[in-house]
Design a protein around this motif. Sequence first.
Motif, PDB file in Angstrom:
ATOM      1  N   LYS A  73      24.629  22.395 -29.353  1.00 57.34           N
ATOM      2  CA  LYS A  73      24.113  23.756 -29.198  1.00 57.34           C
ATOM      3  C   LYS A  73      25.245  24.709 -28.802  1.00 57.34           C
ATOM      4  N   PRO A  74      25.132  25.989 -29.179  1.00 58.69           N
ATOM      5  CA  PRO A  74      26.213  26.941 -28.900  1.00 58.69           C
ATOM      6  C   PRO A  74      26.616  27.017 -27.430  1.00 58.69           C
ATOM      7  N   ALA A  75      25.667  26.861 -26.529  1.00 58.97           N
ATOM      8  CA  ALA A  75      26.006  26.939 -25.106  1.00 58.97           C
ATOM      9  C   ALA A  75      26.900  25.787 -24.674  1.00 58.97           C
ATOM     10  N   VAL A  76      26.819  24.677 -25.384  1.00 61.19           N
ATOM     11  CA  VAL A  76      27.594  23.478 -25.032  1.00 61.19           C
ATOM     12  C   VAL A  76      28.859  23.387 -25.873  1.00 61.19           C
ATOM     13  N   ALA A  77      28.733  23.714 -27.156  1.00 59.75           N
ATOM     14  CA  ALA A  77      29.869  23.617 -28.081  1.00 59.75           C
ATOM     15  C   ALA A  77      30.008  24.934 -28.847  1.00 59.75           C
ATOM     16  N   PRO A  78      30.599  25.946 -28.220  1.00 58.18           N
ATOM     17  CA  PRO A  78      30.654  27.273 -28.855  1.00 58.18           C
ATOM     18  C   PRO A  78      31.712  27.391 -29.946  1.00 58.18           C
TER      19      PRO A  78
END
Length: 543
Positions: free
Chosen positions: A84-89
């Motif tokens: 997810k973007p919050a984890v892997a931006p």
Amino acid sequence: MTVQADIVLRNGPIWCGYEEGTVEALAIWQGRVLAVGRDAEIAALVGPATRVIELKGRLATPGLNDSHLHLISLGLTMDWVDSKPAVAPTLDSLLDAIGARAARARPGEWIMSRGYDQTKLDVGRHPYREELDRASPNNPVVLVRACGHIWICNSQALALAGIDENTPAPSDGLIEQQNGRLTGLLAENGSAKVRAAIPVPSEEELVAGIERAGNYLLSLGITSCMDAAVGQKAGFAEIAAYHRAKRDGRLPVRTWLTLLGDDGRSIVPQCHEAGLISGTGDDMLMIGAVKLFLDGSAGGRTAWMSQPYLGQDQTTGVQMKQDADLEREVMNTHEKGYQLACHAIGDAAIEQLITAYEKALAAHPDPDRRHRIEHCGFSTPRQHERMIEAGIYPCPQQAFIHDFGDAYVKVLGPERGLPSYPLGTWFKLGLKPATGSDAPVCDPNPFPNFHAMITRKTWRGSVMDARECVSPEQALQAYTEYGAFSQKQEHVKGRLIPGYLADIAVFSRDLLTAEPHEILNDTRCDLTIRGGEVVFEREGATH
């Protein structure tokens, strides 16, 4: 002799429902609401064995109902690589996470990841097959976009699935190539061969997924949900897994099972043969509707639109079924007595589905079948009129506005993107929209969903047509009463009135009066009651 309550909640506010409003205290007895009212009235029901829960100004509501998610998939993906973007931006951080999992994986073990959104990655595109090859040279990799409709595979995964440059794409899917080479991107049923190559979860893995995801939902105040495509992972074996989970006390949330019904993958014949039709079961586990897929996702540019997406390719998305095939499947399912809850996001898919529903209802009238349009993202005013006339209801996920609203504008332009998922319009028309998360597409955390309903703001702060905002009370109604209505259970749950199931969520702040940013950033579920039993308590919560 006066009945003594098992549990009393007091010093509210306790929101009992849209029409009922708030009360000061509530009593529970034998799993159901016994009485609601003023604190002095309910005090008479407190006995020596009564547990008294002091709310101290925190809000209690009916337990939330996530009306469209994938419980088994959520539970299984909670053990996958989180992209997810919050984890892997960034692309590098995403590849690093996959590489780290691959480094400790067994030879040949599949590396599964889900949650990326190319519009939020720093590179602004989908990852490529070769990039996944470098991250995991010795293990097959599948990277699933947040929507679930687009898969990126490395070379080993494609080889195990028997996909190469000469593999024809199905009519309802895409196997992407650039310059005569596979990119690794598979859309819609283009991923069918890979799905078939992935090992099927065991019954124990399915039950563990149900339990893991269900306990997570309880921690969010969600006591009921709909599993939106039972049969996707392991076919009819998922029915057995659910019943085993219930038997063994490992089914944490009330679950309404929507059966996968698409030709070639349907579990409906086996269910129908076993007598499992809509409404079979009990308050804890019930057979619900039948699910058919008509198109893809808007953010992935595969939802079927009547007008092209922005971009040179002039694509209108993916039409999953021909009219005659859909109408045959809908008619057959309707004749068997099932409610239908079919995936249709683009306006062209919605048009196709409404027409099929209308024909089935004309042939076999049932004024209260409540066929649903899952997602219903880009419906038109004329379609709304037909839905009202036929008794068809939208079942949207307002979490999409928060997570994907900016992407809708990017791929469709503001004129079509901004008014998508028109919740306020549906309320005004009396279409009783429920809400949900489509987890694992979005996190089932209800607070971004709630925030989007009352503000129409995306994660970036963009406002997606403020005319479609609803009040906090309406947002709660969508999450509770209308969720129950969508499952034909509005006389059993969804409100806190005497005789209804005692399913209750207690939140750290009052959602009815809090500032929107407080709801989004600083609100938690402190306590959850299901059937009169405390099933979640947040550590350190005051009560």
